[in-house]
Design an enzyme around this catalytic site. Structure first.
Site, PDB file in Angstrom:
ATOM      1  N   SER A 195       0.653   3.559  -6.106  1.00 36.57           N
ATOM      2  CA  SER A 195      -0.383   4.516  -5.196  1.00 36.57           C
ATOM      3  C   SER A 195      -0.008   5.092  -6.686  1.00 36.57           C
ATOM      4  O   SER A 195      -0.393   6.349  -6.756  1.00 36.57           O
ATOM      5  CB  SER A 195       1.036   4.457  -5.203  1.00 36.57           C
ATOM      6  OG  SER A 195       0.340   4.234  -3.159  1.00 36.57           O
ATOM      7  N   ASP A 196       1.303   5.253  -7.605  1.00 37.66           N
ATOM      8  CA  ASP A 196       1.627   5.382  -8.882  1.00 37.66           C
ATOM      9  C   ASP A 196       1.029   5.706 -10.001  1.00 37.66           C
ATOM     10  O   ASP A 196       0.195   6.666 -10.710  1.00 37.66           O
ATOM     11  CB  ASP A 196       3.049   5.300  -9.295  1.00 37.66           C
ATOM     12  CG  ASP A 196       4.162   5.652  -9.301  1.00 37.66           C
ATOM     13  OD1 ASP A 196       4.285   6.699  -8.606  1.00 37.66           O
ATOM     14  OD2 ASP A 196       5.608   4.984  -9.049  1.00 37.66           O
TER      15      ASP A 196
END
Length: 427
Positions: A195-196
């Site tokens: 997600s990062d």
């Protein structure tokens, strides 16, 4: 293992940077992963990224083990975490206390001279330091401002902190990652902070779009910068792609399938006599070739399995047939046969094997760069190759505050002023 070529900073001084973003200045106030990964991509492409670090440094400097350089500065020196080294190459570091008025003044001067500003403060925190949207526009109307947050700047969850692991859960990604309950599986996160990383990539795409719009006549943004908001939640929802569309179409949330594909069969891992392989039959032309390669040519003519839709519907019947056959020979034997039949397949490599494979070496995906304190350190290579303005790894991830004096001089500070800032621990 073959020695990697070493890149040194002097080999690619700023005046000789050939990347497409050479001359672009990025003020990077982000920490941890999403923001630093975004700005590293810009730096690889030639931008001058100035990493603004708090007095204690980016938190990832201490996210170890593993560490590099333990004890170099004495017995109490913990070294530098590999995590930090992964996403901060090609940058310059300015150690700056933004809570001090003098520190904020330094950043204002940098923003006036920058093309891009990146930050990932909690929603509202950057404004409380004196850098709200109005002030940024006053300082530099051409500034492209990327604001990364966990959930976005508005909505009921806006004030929450954003952490990759939590957002993989909240964003639905964990619900489709892992093996089914019936075989003892459970929801799982992806093995990297996806997600990062995705947020960083999307942030870089948006920055480049804003820069293109700023420079292109006829664009509504011609001549001006703009604010960009990218959140971990929205990025995670965006990468659900076909799984999200499956849910919209059926009205049901997808289930976990382990390594199996929800829409294509066979497209998963299978055990062999001595290991496991990944097989991806991605087209109808590949299906009969696959059947012939594994010695089950009759499957290609079975009306239940002729087309992919049938194979998906009948996967509980088809998979055991294929699995039993593949267990009869070794990984190498099956890979040879499938490669010869031009059926996509591969071994399940560990990370070092993946980085060391001949194809990765041919594409320069393992590069060593000279660090001023740690010596040669290996880095994952640049994944995009531009023919005319190549991206490069020019310098190692910087020491904390390594370039403070240099950057302050560029901003017009006299030596005496720099000394005062140092004595007052602003830098």
């Amino acid at each position: 293992m073959q020695a990697m070529p070493i890149n040194r900073a002097q080999d690619h001084p700023p005046s000789r940077v050939v990347g497409p973003l050479a001359g672009l200045v990025v003020a990077d106030c982000s920490t941890v992963l999403a923001g630093p990964y975004c700005t590293m991509l810009l730096a690889d492409l030639g931008a001058d990224v100035i990493k603004i670090e708090p007095p204690e440094g980016d938190a990832t400097r201490g996210w170890g083990p593993p560490w590099v350089g333990v004890g170099l500065e004495g017995a109490d020196d913990p070294g530098t975490a590999a995590y930090y080294l992964a996403v901060n190459r090609n940058k310059r570091s300015l150690r700056l206390d933004l809570r001090r008025p003098e520190g904020a003044a330094v950043l204002r001067r940098l923003i006036e001279r920058s093309d891009v500003l990146g930050e990932n403060f909690r929603v509202g925190a950057f404004a409380r330091l004196g850098f709200d949207d109005g002030e940024l526009d006053r300082l530099n109307p051409r500034l492209v401002h990327l604001a990364i947050s966990g959930y976005g700047p508005d909505g009921p969850e806006a004030a929450k902190p954003g952490y990759d692991f939590v957002l993989q859960a909240v964003g639905g990604l964990m619900s489709i990652t892992g093996f089914p309950d019936e075989v003892g599986g459970e929801p799982s996160k992806v093995g990297v902070a996806i997600s990062d990383v995705t947020t960083g990539i999307l942030g870089a795409v948006a920055i480049l779009a804003a820069l293109a719009g700023r420079e292109r006549e006829g664009s509504p943004a011609h001549g001006r910068g703009q604010r960009i908001d990218v959140s971990l939640l929205e990025s995670t929802l965006a990468i659900l792609v076909n799984q999200a569309q499956n849910a919209f179409v059926t009205g049901r949330s997808p289930e976990r399938r382990g390594n199996a594909h929800p829409n294509i069969v066979p497209y998963e891992t299978f055990a062999t006599a001595d290991g496991e392989i990944a097989i991806a039959v991605g087209s109808e032309r590949q299906w009969p070739r696959f059947c012939a390669a594994i010695g089950l040519v009759e499957l290609a003519g079975d009306p239940r399995f002729t087309m992919n839709g049938g194979r998906v519907r009948e996967r509980r019947i088809l998979r055991p047939i294929i699995a039993e056959r593949l267990r009869s020979d070794t990984t190498v034997a099956w890979l040879d046969r499938l490669d010869a039949a031009e059926v996509p397949c591969g071994p399940i490599n560990d990370v070092l094997t993946a980085l060391g494979q001949p194809q990765a070496a041919a594409r320069s995906m393992d590069v060593a760069v000279e660090h001023p304190r740690l010596g040669p350190i290996r880095q994952v290579g640049v994944p995009f190759k531009l023919s005319g303005t190549p991206a490069t790894i020019r310098s190692a991830p910087p020491l904390l505050g390594e370039h403070s004096d240099e950057i302050l001089a560029e901003l017009g500070y006299e030596a005496a002023e720099v000394a005062t800032l140092r004595s007052e621990r602003v830098v």
